[in-house]
Enzyme design. Sequence first.
Site, PDB file in Angstrom:
ATOM      1  N   LYS A   1     -10.742  -5.160  -5.921  1.00  0.00           N
ATOM      2  CA  LYS A   1     -11.746  -4.178  -6.342  1.00  0.00           C
ATOM      3  C   LYS A   1     -11.088  -2.870  -6.773  1.00  0.00           C
ATOM      4  O   LYS A   1     -11.721  -2.031  -7.387  1.00  0.00           O
ATOM      5  CB  LYS A   1     -12.768  -3.946  -5.234  1.00  0.00           C
ATOM      6  CG  LYS A   1     -12.192  -3.538  -3.907  1.00  0.00           C
ATOM      7  CD  LYS A   1     -13.261  -3.622  -2.818  1.00  0.00           C
ATOM      8  CE  LYS A   1     -12.636  -3.614  -1.444  1.00  0.00           C
ATOM      9  NZ  LYS A   1     -13.454  -4.176  -0.403  1.00  0.00           N
TER      10      LYS A   1
ATOM     11  N   LYS B   1      -3.905 -11.217  -7.476  1.00  0.00           N
ATOM     12  CA  LYS B   1      -5.158 -11.373  -6.731  1.00  0.00           C
ATOM     13  C   LYS B   1      -6.273 -10.513  -7.356  1.00  0.00           C
ATOM     14  O   LYS B   1      -6.010  -9.400  -7.807  1.00  0.00           O
ATOM     15  CB  LYS B   1      -4.848 -10.946  -5.297  1.00  0.00           C
ATOM     16  CG  LYS B   1      -6.000 -10.849  -4.367  1.00  0.00           C
ATOM     17  CD  LYS B   1      -5.568 -10.322  -3.013  1.00  0.00           C
ATOM     18  CE  LYS B   1      -5.972  -8.879  -2.868  1.00  0.00           C
ATOM     19  NZ  LYS B   1      -6.100  -8.382  -1.511  1.00  0.00           N
TER      20      LYS B   1
ATOM     21  N   LYS C   1       0.826  -1.215   0.000  1.00  0.00           N
ATOM     22  CA  LYS C   1       0.000   0.000   0.000  1.00  0.00           C
ATOM     23  C   LYS C   1       0.855   1.258   0.000  1.00  0.00           C
ATOM     24  O   LYS C   1       0.470   2.267  -0.579  1.00  0.00           O
ATOM     25  CB  LYS C   1      -0.967   0.004   1.182  1.00  0.00           C
ATOM     26  CG  LYS C   1      -2.119  -0.969   0.999  1.00  0.00           C
ATOM     27  CD  LYS C   1      -3.293  -0.657   1.891  1.00  0.00           C
ATOM     28  CE  LYS C   1      -4.419  -1.644   1.656  1.00  0.00           C
ATOM     29  NZ  LYS C   1      -5.479  -1.550   2.676  1.00  0.00           N
TER      30      LYS C   1
END
Length: 335
Positions: free
Chosen positions: A200, A197, A115
């Site tokens: 969204k 992966k 992140k």
Amino acid sequence: MMSDKKILYSGMQPTGQLTLGNYLGALKNWLLLQEEYNCLFSVVDLHSLTVRQKPADLRKNARNLLMQYIAAGIDPEENIVYYQSHVSGHAELAWILNCYTHLGELNRMTQFKEKSAKHESNINAGLFTYPVLMAADILLFNTDLVPVGHDQKQHLELARDIASRFNNANGDVFTVPDPYIAKVAARVMSLQEPTKKMSKSDENPNAYILLLDEPNVIRNKIKRAVTDSDAEIRFDRGNKAGISNLIEIYSCFTGMTMDEVQSHFEGKGYGDFKKEVGDVVAEGLRPLQERYKELQKNKDYIDQIIKKNGETANYLAQKTLRKVKKKVGLPELVR
Ligand code: AMP
Ligand code: TRP
């Protein structure tokens, strides 16, 4: 207030729409376990603040997420479905647990590294201590079991370490929670880059299926899924990531084993295979989508669920917090 079943805790961030990865990796397992455990399912809105959100979107996403839990089949009368931010104990316990967490441990978290690379201009302290808040969520309710997808395994191990460290220092207060990571679909992969992966936040909407995607959209996305150039429908994640992902998805919706899926499609081509996968997913999500539409019309019902469950969660959280505060030497509030 709660019966003597064991306690299960899980949550998701209201940062967008739920994908098939969230559903098969986590939500579907919640459904399987909800009768066996006393469950708390939270909308972890405080966690979402670690990445900039538009306030109006966050509010909307949080409510939609809570409704998707219920639409998926989580019973809000039997389980505590609530907003994390309605229970101030989360943040309070997180502070205390911060003081039982080492910088080195947080530095090792792969999600933090990912992140921070993605949000370079906003690597805030919350992003760094995110796993401590997650530990607080879990430990606040003496949780025995935490069903999550594979990407949360490291955070859960940290929660266990923090719990043990606190208990060693202060006497047994926390239950050390166990992870529950299903063998199938713990990592649903992107339809466009099947070694990544499904997420969204992917820029390409063809990479993911949203639970609320229209049936024809679902079918089309699966039709366009990246596979490989041979023509064998065989489960082999190393060499056939795209096909293996679709086999896994099919297996989840039909209840067939991987072997059964392989024999079912023996001799068939990728086109037929994808069509059937698209059909079972579109059909499988239909009841959820219908219930969701009904819930959208029922504002008062949802409001009342949010209020009642938030109060119960607060009551339980305060019980743990009082114990924790006393153990670490914080003075009791004299009434
Ligand atoms: P998040 O959307 O990051 O709040 O994740 C909510 C839950 O869904 C967590 O338990 C994740 O581990 C799980 N999850 C998210 N993406 C996937 C995926 N692609 N495959 C399996 N589980 C996932
Ligand atoms: N970190 C989790 C995720 O991104 C969400 C989460 C927050 C969670 N608190 C939790 C999951 C407690 C399980 C238990 O998916």
